[in-house]
Design a protein around this motif. Structure first.
Motif, PDB file in Angstrom:
ATOM      1  N   UNK B 147     -17.906  17.975  64.201  1.00 19.79           N
ATOM      2  CA  UNK B 147     -19.191  17.891  65.359  1.00 19.79           C
ATOM      3  C   UNK B 147     -19.759  19.334  65.096  1.00 19.79           C
ATOM      4  N   UNK B 148     -20.851  19.517  65.905  1.00 24.97           N
ATOM      5  CA  UNK B 148     -21.350  20.900  65.946  1.00 24.97           C
ATOM      6  C   UNK B 148     -20.428  22.219  66.126  1.00 24.97           C
ATOM      7  N   UNK B 149     -19.390  21.587  66.907  1.00 25.27           N
ATOM      8  CA  UNK B 149     -18.217  22.730  66.910  1.00 25.27           C
ATOM      9  C   UNK B 149     -16.939  22.182  66.228  1.00 25.27           C
ATOM     10  N   UNK B 150     -16.932  22.023  65.090  1.00 22.44           N
ATOM     11  CA  UNK B 150     -15.695  21.470  64.411  1.00 22.44           C
ATOM     12  C   UNK B 150     -14.479  22.068  64.752  1.00 22.44           C
ATOM     13  N   UNK B 151     -13.544  21.399  65.180  1.00 24.31           N
ATOM     14  CA  UNK B 151     -12.225  22.082  65.270  1.00 24.31           C
ATOM     15  C   UNK B 151     -10.996  21.085  64.926  1.00 24.31           C
ATOM     16  N   UNK B 152      -9.831  21.887  64.755  1.00 21.81           N
ATOM     17  CA  UNK B 152      -8.692  21.014  64.319  1.00 21.81           C
ATOM     18  C   UNK B 152      -7.769  21.526  65.410  1.00 21.81           C
ATOM     19  N   UNK B 153      -7.461  20.509  66.391  1.00 24.52           N
ATOM     20  CA  UNK B 153      -6.828  20.639  67.618  1.00 24.52           C
ATOM     21  C   UNK B 153      -5.228  20.459  67.272  1.00 24.52           C
ATOM     22  N   UNK B 154      -4.424  21.388  67.395  1.00 22.96           N
ATOM     23  CA  UNK B 154      -3.062  21.404  67.066  1.00 22.96           C
ATOM     24  C   UNK B 154      -2.393  21.220  68.604  1.00 22.96           C
ATOM     25  N   UNK B 173     -12.733  20.957  79.097  1.00 22.34           N
ATOM     26  CA  UNK B 173     -12.854  21.998  78.272  1.00 22.34           C
ATOM     27  C   UNK B 173     -12.526  21.973  76.831  1.00 22.34           C
ATOM     28  N   UNK B 174     -11.791  20.829  76.381  1.00 21.79           N
ATOM     29  CA  UNK B 174     -11.497  20.548  74.884  1.00 21.79           C
ATOM     30  C   UNK B 174     -12.702  19.728  74.392  1.00 21.79           C
ATOM     31  N   UNK B 176     -15.835  20.304  75.377  1.00 25.31           N
ATOM     32  CA  UNK B 176     -16.699  21.164  75.203  1.00 25.31           C
ATOM     33  C   UNK B 176     -16.664  22.096  73.913  1.00 25.31           C
ATOM     34  N   UNK B 177     -15.341  22.431  73.907  1.00 23.68           N
ATOM     35  CA  UNK B 177     -14.999  23.322  72.881  1.00 23.68           C
ATOM     36  C   UNK B 177     -15.283  22.868  71.161  1.00 23.68           C
ATOM     37  N   UNK B 179     -17.321  19.873  71.060  1.00 21.90           N
ATOM     38  CA  UNK B 179     -18.567  19.004  71.183  1.00 21.90           C
ATOM     39  C   UNK B 179     -18.126  17.546  70.843  1.00 21.90           C
TER      40      UNK B 179
END
Lengths: 190, 190
Positions: B147-154, B173-174, B176-177, B179
């Motif tokens: 996304x615009x705020x790419x993340x790998x959630x562990x 929260x997740x 939003x963090x 996107x």
């Protein structure tokens, strides 16, 4: 050594001289409450009410005065008061969200046509720290934060300036999503 | 094919029969508003006020009635009303946060000694989907969301049950963090 301290930025407001004087009166000077980690930046005693179509929030002003007003809120905040908050780097406010600012002490109001943003996650580095970590100004990196909610946050922009103190800044949504509470370090992983 | 749809769970409340009757009256039945993605689960018309030492929040009840009441809120929510919300899997409420629940329609109150949690991020899978993805019930995996705020959630727990529909659930929260807005897929990366 690619570790950097992770700091959570609570919602806050930077004000222009115009906004400050509209809300507090001509010639008003901000009252420093405490210095922040970035040299020259400080939290102020002054708070404002951020007013959107669906609600209001309280936020502190950070000094010093800047060329353009900027309201930095989380996307949770933005939704709760019904304003737009695009994800932007600090200072990049063109076409960003609008809100009304109110001084709760005297009721004075200031309409902000643009300036509401959700801060793009970023790392402040000195030129020396950037060189040591092998990263450059404006580079986009990923940072691993190990916690009860471990995450690798991508789309983190590196900002290099001799006046910075090394620190990664995330907002409250991001801090909650990766349980980055207390003294936390992130590791630049790519 | 290790992709799964990502759904954001807004704050919500599961009620026990005891809590439901204390708040709405003996023999009261929940009013279904709409079915949710997980078979048998539904949003209700009934809302409650969640009261903490520092503030209040509104949240909808999800049906059906469960053996134990459970208030699932984000850590942003928890801080805003001053309650504890440990990160727990659904149903694991022993020693979790306390709050007061109030029915805003009739003023009836119910003290919840434990049951306030921030949901541990998780993936619902059928046995067939789990086998296809090569994961097992209770396995902890990481999921990449681009996304615009790419993340790998562990720290994402896999839950396998024949009655589930495949979906990853994260809190606001997740979402939003990273996107994770609209139709979003996550990829199990390890």
């Amino acid at each position: 050594m690619k570790q950097v301290i992770v700091e959570t930025s609570a919602r806050h407001i930077h004000v222009s001289k115009e906004a400050l004087e509209a809300l507090f009166g001509a010639g008003y000077e901000l009252t420093k409450k405490k210095d922040l980690s970035q040299p020259g930046q400080y939290a102020c005693e002054e708070k404002l009410t951020v007013v959107g179509p669906k609600g209001t929030l309280k936020a502190s002003i950070l000094g010093p005065v800047r060329p353009a007003s900027q309201v930095e809120i989380s996307l949770t905040d933005a939704r709760s008061i019904g304003v737009s908050a695009p994800i932007r780097e600090s200072g990049d406010v063109k076409g960003s969200g609008a809100c009304k600012l109110v001084n709760p002490e005297n009721g004075k109001e200031y309409e902000l046509a643009e300036g509401v943003i959700a801060a793009k996650r970023h790392i402040h580095l000195t030129p020396e720290a950037a060189e040591e970590m092998g990263v450059k100004d404006k580079q986009i990196v990923s940072v691993k934060i190990e916690s009860e909610r471990t995450a690798v946050l991508g789309d983190v922009v590196v900002r290099v300036n001799a006046n910075f103190a090394p620190a990664m800044h995330i907002d409250t949504d991001e801090a909650n999503a990766c349980c980055a509470f207390g003294l936390v370090y992130g590791e630049i992983v790519d």
